[in-house]
Design an enzyme around this catalytic site. Structure first.
Site, PDB file in Angstrom:
ATOM      1  N   ARG A 172       0.859  -1.192   0.000  1.00 33.27           N
ATOM      2  CA  ARG A 172       0.000   0.000   0.000  1.00 33.27           C
ATOM      3  C   ARG A 172       0.892   1.238   0.000  1.00 33.27           C
ATOM      4  NH1 ARG A 172      -2.727   2.927   4.835  1.00 33.27           N
ATOM      5  NH2 ARG A 172      -3.501   4.700   3.642  1.00 33.27           N
TER       6      ARG A 172
ATOM      7  N   HIS B 101      -3.154  10.995   0.811  1.00 32.97           N
ATOM      8  CA  HIS B 101      -2.760  10.650   2.181  1.00 32.97           C
ATOM      9  C   HIS B 101      -2.149  11.893   2.841  1.00 32.97           C
ATOM     10  CE1 HIS B 101      -1.300   7.206   4.978  1.00 32.97           C
ATOM     11  NE2 HIS B 101      -0.986   8.343   5.589  1.00 32.97           N
TER      12      HIS B 101
ATOM     13  N   ASN C 293      -7.157   8.852   2.736  1.00 37.03           N
ATOM     14  CA  ASN C 293      -6.729   8.258   4.002  1.00 37.03           C
ATOM     15  C   ASN C 293      -7.243   9.078   5.183  1.00 37.03           C
ATOM     16  OD1 ASN C 293      -4.885   6.375   5.565  1.00 37.03           O
ATOM     17  ND2 ASN C 293      -4.042   8.345   6.208  1.00 37.03           N
ATOM     18  N   GLU C 294      -8.007   8.430   6.056  1.00 27.52           N
ATOM     19  CA  GLU C 294      -8.384   8.961   7.371  1.00 27.52           C
ATOM     20  C   GLU C 294      -8.890  10.399   7.376  1.00 27.52           C
ATOM     21  OE1 GLU C 294      -4.883   8.501   9.810  1.00 27.52           O
ATOM     22  OE2 GLU C 294      -5.312   6.409  10.178  1.00 27.52           O
TER      23      GLU C 294
ATOM     24  N   ASN D 267      -7.581   1.726   9.683  1.00 28.12           N
ATOM     25  CA  ASN D 267      -6.256   1.861  10.279  1.00 28.12           C
ATOM     26  C   ASN D 267      -6.442   1.730  11.777  1.00 28.12           C
ATOM     27  OD1 ASN D 267      -5.358   2.404   7.726  1.00 28.12           O
ATOM     28  ND2 ASN D 267      -4.982   4.586   8.057  1.00 28.12           N
TER      29      ASN D 267
ATOM     30  N   TYR E  36      -4.782   1.079  15.592  1.00 27.14           N
ATOM     31  CA  TYR E  36      -3.574   1.080  16.412  1.00 27.14           C
ATOM     32  C   TYR E  36      -3.858   0.788  17.879  1.00 27.14           C
ATOM     33  CZ  TYR E  36      -1.003   3.111  12.491  1.00 27.14           C
ATOM     34  OH  TYR E  36      -0.404   3.313  11.277  1.00 27.14           O
TER      35      TYR E  36
ATOM     36  N   GLU F 183      -3.734  -0.299   7.925  1.00 22.08           N
ATOM     37  CA  GLU F 183      -2.579   0.041   8.771  1.00 22.08           C
ATOM     38  C   GLU F 183      -2.746  -0.600  10.139  1.00 22.08           C
ATOM     39  OE1 GLU F 183      -1.650   4.251   9.286  1.00 22.08           O
ATOM     40  OE2 GLU F 183      -2.072   4.602   7.162  1.00 22.08           O
TER      41      GLU F 183
ATOM     42  N   TRP G 254       5.038  12.697  10.513  1.00 19.70           N
ATOM     43  CA  TRP G 254       4.249  13.918  10.576  1.00 19.70           C
ATOM     44  C   TRP G 254       4.760  14.864  11.663  1.00 19.70           C
ATOM     45  CZ3 TRP G 254       2.439  13.765   6.040  1.00 19.70           C
ATOM     46  CH2 TRP G 254       1.913  12.595   5.488  1.00 19.70           C
TER      47      TRP G 254
HETATM   48  C1  BGC Z   1      -1.439   7.599   9.369  1.00 22.79           C
HETATM   49  C2  BGC Z   1       0.028   7.394   9.067  1.00 22.79           C
HETATM   50  C3  BGC Z   1       0.838   7.576  10.340  1.00 22.79           C
HETATM   51  C4  BGC Z   1       0.377   6.534  11.338  1.00 22.79           C
HETATM   52  C5  BGC Z   1       1.161   6.520  12.640  1.00 22.79           C
HETATM   53  C6  BGC Z   1      -1.907   6.920  10.642  1.00 22.79           C
HETATM   54  O1  BGC Z   1      -2.920   7.672  11.210  1.00 22.79           O
HETATM   55  O2  BGC Z   1      -2.220   7.188   8.280  1.00 22.79           O
HETATM   56  O3  BGC Z   1       0.420   8.279   8.058  1.00 22.79           O
HETATM   57  O4  BGC Z   1       2.197   7.523  10.131  1.00 22.79           O
HETATM   58  O5  BGC Z   1      -0.976   6.792  11.653  1.00 22.79           O
HETATM   59  O6  BGC Z   1       0.985   7.696  13.354  1.00 22.79           O
END
Ligand code: BGC
Length: 532
Positions: A110, A155, A200-201, A341, A343, A422, A476
């Site tokens: 991706r 993105h 993206n997001e 995505n 986390y 992600e 970022w």
């Molecule tokens: C974003 C990525 C970022 C990652 C980790 C995501 O929200 O799409 O660009 O690097 O989080 O912070």
């Protein structure tokens, strides 16, 4: 007798690896027995990147300045003083990176297209043919190695020209500019790309850009912050509205003119944190559901059902924009898949029936407002963190959240196809032994994959999983201080150095079992990388 240096280096690294493997096994916490065969046939396993975070080559070969170049250039915007002018220099080293991916055994990659590289002035200028050549080379070379391109059109980065002319995503003009860009991408690449993500997001982008002022154009208003300009109650809603309509128009174009040629799919990608109640109180349980609606469903309800979530309509006044009936029809079913995505997970606490005083770091200003669904989020309960900490201040390791968010999306959207676009771990450790011997990252992926497989066995139609990210990059607002990569970038040589997790991913992808982690394949793979 002199020792052969190669043998010496090899045996040292074998010992290091065996030590590390023992550590992997003993610090796994739960025993997350997970293997590739636990996933359906044809499942995509890949790595994910984005253009601005890795490409570098600032203003090279006809590329134009982006919103991020502008933001990074203004003193103080990035406390680290970093920028994306060089970053991983992928623009020049992409062949090496493609070989690395091939060596890992991924079957998908991706990546995103830099809008300002392709259209330095948006639709107000020419197409930069050098950019088309560059992305064609990437697509052709990954396909040659059996790796499917999974392309994100936008993105977070766009030509600064569009910000200067009309204020970027705050203006409806951005919709046409985006469709223009998307059409150029489809015309040039859609004959070989089967998976397209429009944006993206949007949910995370507008929060960072118009509430926290941590992304360009860095606008905000009290109580969220004191910026020179902005209106944090309204602008995030306006920007998302424009992004959704831009998505829907591009999706329509794709469906009418490009999709059939390769039997392609188009979708949108949402930032998908999981929210669970802080307490067993009914109000907190409602708050957790509301948080999901105001975050995830804010983006997904419109593209599946044609309008914002009823939960949002209930609490917002007229600041939540309306779609015309034509727009609702355009938006409805404008995706073939949902990209999530994922986390981390937050505790949610109600702020309607109890007051939310924002006086500690786990609390976000303005959470007593409709924009946040009147929900306060926390990362600990009674002093106990929700999971193991990571290198990102509010991201904790909560593997079960993966199952929770996938099942939420499955149920709310009638089992639409999902890709986990992600999922990744940033090391709290910086540049020390454990940074490269990143056992915690391996455990993170094993545990999240375990719960992803459980969601699949509970009926979720998940079709792929992408590790964020291939190599440490420009993270970022955090610049180069936060590191999610399977590979380390050695500065200043920019050499790619595998972390232990790269060897693990290769092992995972090439083997049918996870319990024989001491297999020589695993060791050999790392040996190979060490010699790289
Ligand atoms: C974003 C990525 C970022 C990652 C980790 C995501 O929200 O799409 O660009 O690097 O989080 O912070």
């Amino acid at each position: 007798m002199k020792k052969n240096p190669t043998t010496c280096r090899a045996s040292r690294s074998v010992i290091l690896l065996l030590l590390a493997i023992v550590t992997v096994e003993s610090s796994t916490g739960g025993n997350f027995d997970i293997k590739r065969l636990d996933f359906p046939d044809g499942f995509l396993f890949g790595t994910a990147t984005s253009a601005y975070q890795i490409e570098g080559a600032y203003l090279e070969d006809g590329s134009g300045p982006s919103n991020w170049d502008h933001f990074a250039a203004v003193g103080g915007n990035l406390s680290t003083g970093d920028n994306g002018y060089i970053t991983d220099d992928y623009y020049h080293r992409y062949m090496e990176d493609i070989e690395i991916m091939h060596s890992l055994g991924v079957n998908a990659y991706r990546f995103s297209i830099s809008w300002s590289r392709v259209l330095p002035k948006g639709k107000f200028g020419e197409v930069n043919q050098a950019a088309i050549i560059f992305y064609n080379k990437i697509i052709d070379n990954i396909l040659l190695r059996g790796i499917q391109p999974f392309v994100t059109i936008h993105h977070f980065d766009y030509p600064q020209e569009l910000e200067d002319r009309y204020g970027g995503w705050l203006s409806p003009s951005m919709q046409e500019d985006f469709v223009y860009f998307a059409e150029i991408c489809f015309k040039n690449f859609a004959d070989r790309v089967k998976h397209w993500a429009t944006i993206n997001e949007p949910n995370l982008f507008v929060e960072m850009a118009y509430v926290r002022a941590a992304f360009p154009p860095a606008r905000c208003s009290p109580p969220y912050g004191n910026c020179a300009q902005g209106n944090s109650d309204v602008e995030p809603l306006t920007a998302v509205h424009n992004m959704l309509l831009a998505h829907a128009k591009a999706s329509k174009l794709y469906g009418e003119q490009f999709k059939l040629e390769v039997d392609g799919m188009i979708g949108i990608i949402v930032s998908a944190f999981m929210y669970i109640p802080l307490t067993d109180d009914k109000e907190d349980k409602e708050a957790a559901k509301r948080a999901l609606a105001f975050d995830v469903a804010w983006i997904l309800d419109p593209v599946v059902f044609g309008d914002y979530p009823p939960e949002m309509r209930r609490y917002h006044g007229k600041e939540l924009p309306y779609f015309s009936s034509d727009e609702r029809a355009l938006l409805r079913d404008s995706i073939d898949f949902i990209g999530i995505n994922h986390y981390s997970t937050f505790y949610a606490k109600d702020c309607i029936y109890s007051s939310c005083i924002c006086n500690d770091s786990s609390c976000t200003k303005g959470n007593d407002r409709p924009l946040r669904g009147f929900v306060s989020t926390f990362v600990e309960r009674n002093g106990v963190p929700i999971g193991e900490p990571t290198g990102m201040i509010r991201f904790f390791v909560v593997p079960k959240g993966m199952e929770g968010i996938v099942l939420y999306v499955k149920e709310r959207y009638h089992n639409k196809a999902i890709f986990v676009t992600e999922n990744g771990y940033s090391s709290p450790d910086n540049e020390d032994e454990s940074y490269q011997h990143d056992v915690k990252r391996i455990n993170f992926h094993k545990s999240y994959l375990y719960y992803l497989a459980r969601a699949i066995s509970n009926g979720a139609d998940v079709r792929g999983y992408f590790i964020w990210t291939l190599m440490d990059d420009f993270e970022w607002r955090s610049g180069y201080n936060v590191k999610f990569g399977l590979y380390r970038i050695h500065h200043p040589t920019l050499n790619r150095i595998p972390k232990l997790s790269a060897g693990w991913y290769r092992y995972f992808l090439s083997n049918t079992s996870s319990s024989d982690i001491e297999s020589s394949d695993y060791i050999l793979s790392d040996e190979k990388h060490l010699a790289y």
